[in-house]
Structure formats: C-alpha cells, structure tokens
Design a protein around this motif. Structure first.
Motif, mmCIF file in Angstrom:
data_model
loop_
_atom_site.group_PDB
_atom_site.id
_atom_site.type_symbol
_atom_site.label_atom_id
_atom_site.label_comp_id
_atom_site.label_asym_id
_atom_site.label_seq_id
_atom_site.Cartn_x
_atom_site.Cartn_y
_atom_site.Cartn_z
ATOM 1 N N THR A 195 0.821 -1.218 0.000
ATOM 2 C CA THR A 195 0.000 0.000 0.000
ATOM 3 C C THR A 195 0.853 1.265 0.000
ATOM 4 N N GLY A 196 2.129 1.137 0.353
ATOM 5 C CA GLY A 196 2.976 2.324 0.475
ATOM 6 C C GLY A 196 2.787 3.032 1.804
ATOM 7 N N SER A 197 2.402 2.269 2.845
ATOM 8 C CA SER A 197 2.246 2.848 4.188
ATOM 9 C C SER A 197 3.483 2.529 5.013
ATOM 10 N N ARG A 198 3.790 3.382 5.984
ATOM 11 C CA ARG A 198 4.939 3.081 6.845
ATOM 12 C C ARG A 198 4.614 1.948 7.825
ATOM 13 N N TYR A 199 3.395 1.953 8.343
ATOM 14 C CA TYR A 199 3.037 0.966 9.370
ATOM 15 C C TYR A 199 1.757 0.229 8.989
ATOM 16 N N ALA A 200 1.723 -1.067 9.320
ATOM 17 C CA ALA A 200 0.511 -1.861 9.135
ATOM 18 C C ALA A 200 0.322 -2.696 10.400
ATOM 19 N N ILE A 201 -0.909 -2.751 10.894
ATOM 20 C CA ILE A 201 -1.176 -3.477 12.139
ATOM 21 C C ILE A 201 -2.298 -4.470 11.880
ATOM 22 N N GLY A 202 -1.989 -5.763 12.002
ATOM 23 C CA GLY A 202 -2.966 -6.819 11.755
ATOM 24 C C GLY A 202 -3.912 -6.940 12.938
ATOM 25 N N VAL A 203 -5.212 -6.942 12.642
ATOM 26 C CA VAL A 203 -6.217 -6.982 13.709
ATOM 27 C C VAL A 203 -7.299 -8.012 13.390
ATOM 28 N N GLY A 204 -8.269 -8.135 14.294
ATOM 29 C CA GLY A 204 -9.234 -9.230 14.217
ATOM 30 C C GLY A 204 -10.235 -9.141 13.083
ATOM 31 N N SER A 205 -10.541 -7.946 12.608
ATOM 32 C CA SER A 205 -11.541 -7.767 11.535
ATOM 33 C C SER A 205 -11.467 -6.324 11.048
ATOM 34 N N GLY A 206 -12.201 -6.040 9.995
ATOM 35 C CA GLY A 206 -12.312 -4.654 9.541
ATOM 36 C C GLY A 206 -13.009 -3.797 10.593
ATOM 37 N N THR A 207 -14.001 -4.383 11.230
ATOM 38 C CA THR A 207 -14.719 -3.651 12.293
ATOM 39 C C THR A 207 -13.763 -3.301 13.423
ATOM 40 N N ASP A 208 -12.947 -4.268 13.842
ATOM 41 C CA ASP A 208 -11.936 -3.981 14.881
ATOM 42 C C ASP A 208 -11.000 -2.867 14.430
ATOM 43 N N ALA A 209 -10.600 -2.901 13.163
ATOM 44 C CA ALA A 209 -9.664 -1.887 12.667
ATOM 45 C C ALA A 209 -10.293 -0.500 12.761
ATOM 46 N N LEU A 210 -11.589 -0.403 12.454
ATOM 47 C CA LEU A 210 -12.296 0.883 12.571
ATOM 48 C C LEU A 210 -12.359 1.326 14.036
ATOM 49 N N ILE A 211 -12.758 0.414 14.914
ATOM 50 C CA ILE A 211 -12.907 0.759 16.343
ATOM 51 C C ILE A 211 -11.553 1.182 16.923
ATOM 52 N N LEU A 212 -10.508 0.389 16.636
ATOM 53 C CA LEU A 212 -9.176 0.705 17.174
ATOM 54 C C LEU A 212 -8.660 2.047 16.651
ATOM 55 N N SER A 213 -8.949 2.336 15.390
ATOM 56 C CA SER A 213 -8.501 3.614 14.810
ATOM 57 C C SER A 213 -9.171 4.777 15.528
ATOM 58 N N LEU A 214 -10.468 4.667 15.746
ATOM 59 C CA LEU A 214 -11.197 5.753 16.419
ATOM 60 C C LEU A 214 -10.752 5.870 17.876
ATOM 61 N N MET A 215 -10.442 4.722 18.508
ATOM 62 C CA MET A 215 -9.915 4.767 19.883
ATOM 63 C C MET A 215 -8.566 5.498 19.904
ATOM 64 N N ALA A 216 -7.730 5.185 18.912
ATOM 65 C CA ALA A 216 -6.393 5.808 18.867
ATOM 66 C C ALA A 216 -6.493 7.310 18.604
ATOM 67 N N LEU A 217 -7.592 7.729 17.968
ATOM 68 C CA LEU A 217 -7.804 9.153 17.700
ATOM 69 C C LEU A 217 -8.617 9.814 18.818
ATOM 70 N N ASP A 218 -8.817 9.064 19.928
ATOM 71 C CA ASP A 218 -9.516 9.583 21.113
ATOM 72 C C ASP A 218 -10.940 10.046 20.838
ATOM 73 N N VAL A 219 -11.646 9.325 19.958
ATOM 74 C CA VAL A 219 -13.056 9.645 19.710
ATOM 75 C C VAL A 219 -13.881 9.139 20.892
ATOM 76 N N GLY A 220 -14.814 9.945 21.344
ATOM 77 C CA GLY A 220 -15.614 9.535 22.492
ATOM 78 C C GLY A 220 -16.930 10.278 22.575
ATOM 79 N N PRO A 221 -17.634 10.110 23.686
ATOM 80 C CA PRO A 221 -18.940 10.749 23.859
ATOM 81 C C PRO A 221 -18.862 12.255 23.624
ATOM 82 N N GLY A 222 -19.885 12.774 22.948
ATOM 83 C CA GLY A 222 -19.913 14.213 22.647
ATOM 84 C C GLY A 222 -19.309 14.563 21.301
#
Ligand SMILES: Cc1ncc(COP(=O)(O)O)c(C=O)c1O
Length: 379
Positions: free
Chosen positions: A47-74
């Motif tokens: 893909t030409g990305s510096r980092y790739a992280i293998g996870v449990g599913s596409g859904t997990d990848a979405l959730i983990l990404s939003l967690m890493a970006l500190d998305v939360g209530p509000g």
C-alpha cells in the motif's frame, strides 16, 4: 453458479495454502507471531504505508482507529449512509454520533459538496466535529484529495474505510495509504480474503501505529503491563499465513476482476437498456469487490425475479441506507433526508463477480437480466 467462487480460488492455490496452514499447525503459535508480522510488512509495502497493524476484523480496525484518535462521547464523526453498518457502528460504539453525508449520484461514494454543507451546518450548531470516514464503496476510492483538503480546513481527521477498496489505486497512491489511517477487512468474500475474520490498519504516523498496536492487545505495553483499556482484537497466525499465500496472486486477481468488469460493461451496453454499469473516475482504479449496477425505471424487481428463476445469484448492497436502519433510529433521521442514497438503495444490484468467473457465466447472468427487463416492460 456462485456469487463469489471461493472454491475455485482454493483449488488454484491449494498446495501453497495447505503448506502455509501446515506450517502454522507445526509451529503451534496461533495468535499474532511471525506470519502476522510478515503480512504486516508485505502489505505496508504493497500500500505504500509506513506501518501496518494486523487486527481481528475490519470492524476492529475501525474501532481501534477511532480509539487511537480519542473519539468519544460528545464527538461527531461524518460518514456515508450508503455502506455496510460497521462503518457507522464503530462511531456509535465509542459513544460518538455518526453524522451522515449523502452520496454522489454516479460513484455512490461520499458527495464532497454535501460534506461541505453538513460541516457548515454542524459547526453552526456548535457540534464537536472530529473527523470523516469516507468509504471506498464496492472497490473504488472516494474523492480522497478533496475530502482530505476539507478535513484540513476544519481540523478533522480522515480514516479511510477501505474494507472494499483494498488494492485500488487513487492518483499516485493506493487505497489505505491516502489519509491519517486506512483500514481494511480480510473477510473471506473481500478482494483479499482470509478463511475467517481478519483486518488491518495502515498509517504513516508512528504514534498512532504504536497506539493501535497496543490497543489490539488489551492496551498492553509489555506482558501484563496495561497502559490503557484496550481490546482483544488480534489477527490469527493461520489467517495471516493464508493471506501471505494469496498475496503473490492478488495483482493478477485484480486484473481478472477488471477484465470481467469490462466484459459485463460491454454486455450491459449491448443488451440491457436502463441498466447502468459502475462509473469509474479517470484518476483511480476499481477492484470490484462488488460489481454493482443500477437498474432504472423500477425494473429491479422484475430483473431479480428472472435471475431467481434461472438460479443466478445476486445481492443488494444495500437495501436500507444506514440513516433509516432501526439501530440508528435514535439519530432522528427520516425518509427523504438522504435522497441520493435512498434512490440508490432502490436501484442497485450486485452481480456475480470474482477473479475466476467465465465469460459464458457472465453471458448467462446478462441473459437472465435481459429477459427480466423484457418482462418488466410488459413484453
Ligand atoms: C465498508 C465496510 N466497512 C467495514 C466492514 C467490516 O469488516 P469486517 O466484516 O471484517 O468486520 C465491511 C465488510 O464487512 C465493509 O464492507
């Protein structure tokens, strides 16, 4: 005929896949480990990305990404209503609010004019907008440059949901490497599919990569040293090994899908008036995770009936846009709020598509559609 023929694919690569599976069984290391690391390296390069992280599913990848970006209530996160539910589900699971942006008539990806209008409206209302999740629907990237530009103007992040567009190119880049984070799915029916669930997150940002890597294993920095609350969202070694066996064939498979798409396009133009083949923008390629046409003039039901009678598999991606799903009823959207997505949901029809489909199978699909169209017109 199969909608997606995974058996033909397995037969074609059987010895490589069987050997890869046997090696993992011999190693008895089943979660993460060396195959996952090798797959991460191979796909980061692809893909030409510096980092790739293998996870449990596409859904997990979405959730983990939003967690890493500190998305939360509000928080509010903008996305398309015309996608698989996982895209918006991830936003809602973190306690944030999905805000839908209607789609472009031609490509059915997020409409950037509508995006600007929704941002203006939410900013005026004082909302805490955090980011945008465009989706590469059916296998073609959204207008990522314009989306990134708009995001930059408003201080928003962009997470590309590339669960369907893995392998697609956009200008000089590849899907998954076009924004802060790109995520994909290795669900068996995806262009690059495992033999179970799997997914991956891609980024050039070292701190985001570290955070996602840590969050996928219970927020663990070192064994039993947990720096934050995370998930069990790891990729299996078996799935990684199977994917590694498939990776060398992937470029040929994409070409085969594109060739089959061209065959469909020609047949449709010759034989199916009122059926619109996928619209592909000049500056990007399509990997046809789905080959989805639009059937105009209310003829879809007649076409489907004829396909059913002749045993031709089909699918509708998606019959109900997300803003009208009961699960999102609490958001307060109603019919008419996303008119382009609503019209698309009444017209789209996905045809059998995979790298091993034959021209005679495609001709059979089109013949069944043709007789359905004739019946629909009262002949
Ligand atoms: C656009 C989109 N987003 C997210 C997902 C979720 O991926 P997974 O099924 O691997 O969780 C999928 C596929 O299922 C998808 O098509």
């Amino acid at each position: 005929m199969n909608f997606i023929d995974l058996k033909r694919q397995y037969k074609a690569y059987k010895s490589e896949i069987d050997q890869a599976v046997a090696q993992v069984l011999e190693s008895c290391q089943f979660v993460l480990g060396e195959p996952v690391q090798r797959l991460e390296e191979a796909l980061a390069e692809f893909t030409g990305s510096r980092y790739a992280i293998g996870v449990g599913s596409g859904t997990d990848a979405l959730i983990l990404s939003l967690m890493a970006l500190d998305v939360g209530p509000g928080d509010e996160v903008l996305t398309t209503p015309f996608t698989f539910i996982a895209t918006a589900e991830a936003i809602a699971l973190l306690g944030a609010r999905p805000v839908f942006v209607d789609i472009d008539q031609a490509t059915m990806n997020m409409d950037t004019e509508a995006l600007k209008a929704v941002i203006a409206e939410r900013e005026k209302a004082g909302a805490r907008l955090r980011g945008i999740i465009p989706v590469g629907l059916y296998g073609q990237c959204a207008d990522m440059d314009e989306i990134n530009r708009i995001a930059g103007e408003h201080g928003l992040f962009v997470v590309e949901d590339a669960c369907q567009s893995f392998g697609a190119s956009y200008k000089n880049g590849m899907s998954c490497a076009l924004s802060e984070i790109g995520v994909t799915s290795f669900f068996p029916a995806k262009p690059l599919g495992a033999y179970g669930d799997g997914g991956m997150a891609f980024t050039d940002d070292e701190s985001l990569a570290k955070r996602i890597r840590c969050l996928r294993v219970h927020g663990e920095r070192a064994r039993y040293d947990h720096v934050e609350i995370g998930l069990n969202a790891r990729l299996d070694a078996l799935q990684a090994a199977i994917l590694l066996a498939k990776v060398p064939h992937f470029p040929d498979e994409i070409r085969a899908r594109q060739k089959a798409a061209e065959t469909y396009r020609q047949l449709i133009e010759q034989k199916l008036p009122g059926v619109v083949p996928p619209v592909v923008r000049d500056d990007r390629t399509h990997v046809y995770a789905q080959y989805t046409v639009r059937v105009r003039n209310g003829a879809r039901d007649a076409v489907i009936r004829s396909m059913q009678e002749k045993g031709i598999p089909y699918a509708i991606h998606y019959p109900v846009p997300l803003h009208l799903q009961p699960a999102f009823g609490y958001l307060g959207y109603g019919p008419g709020d996303m008119p382009v997505a609503e019209q698309a949901s009444r017209e789209v029809l996905s045809l059998p598509m995979h790298p091993f489909i034959t021209e005679s199978e495609q001709a059979k699909v089109v013949r069944a559609m043709e007789s359905g169209l004739r019946q629909g017109m009262g002949h």
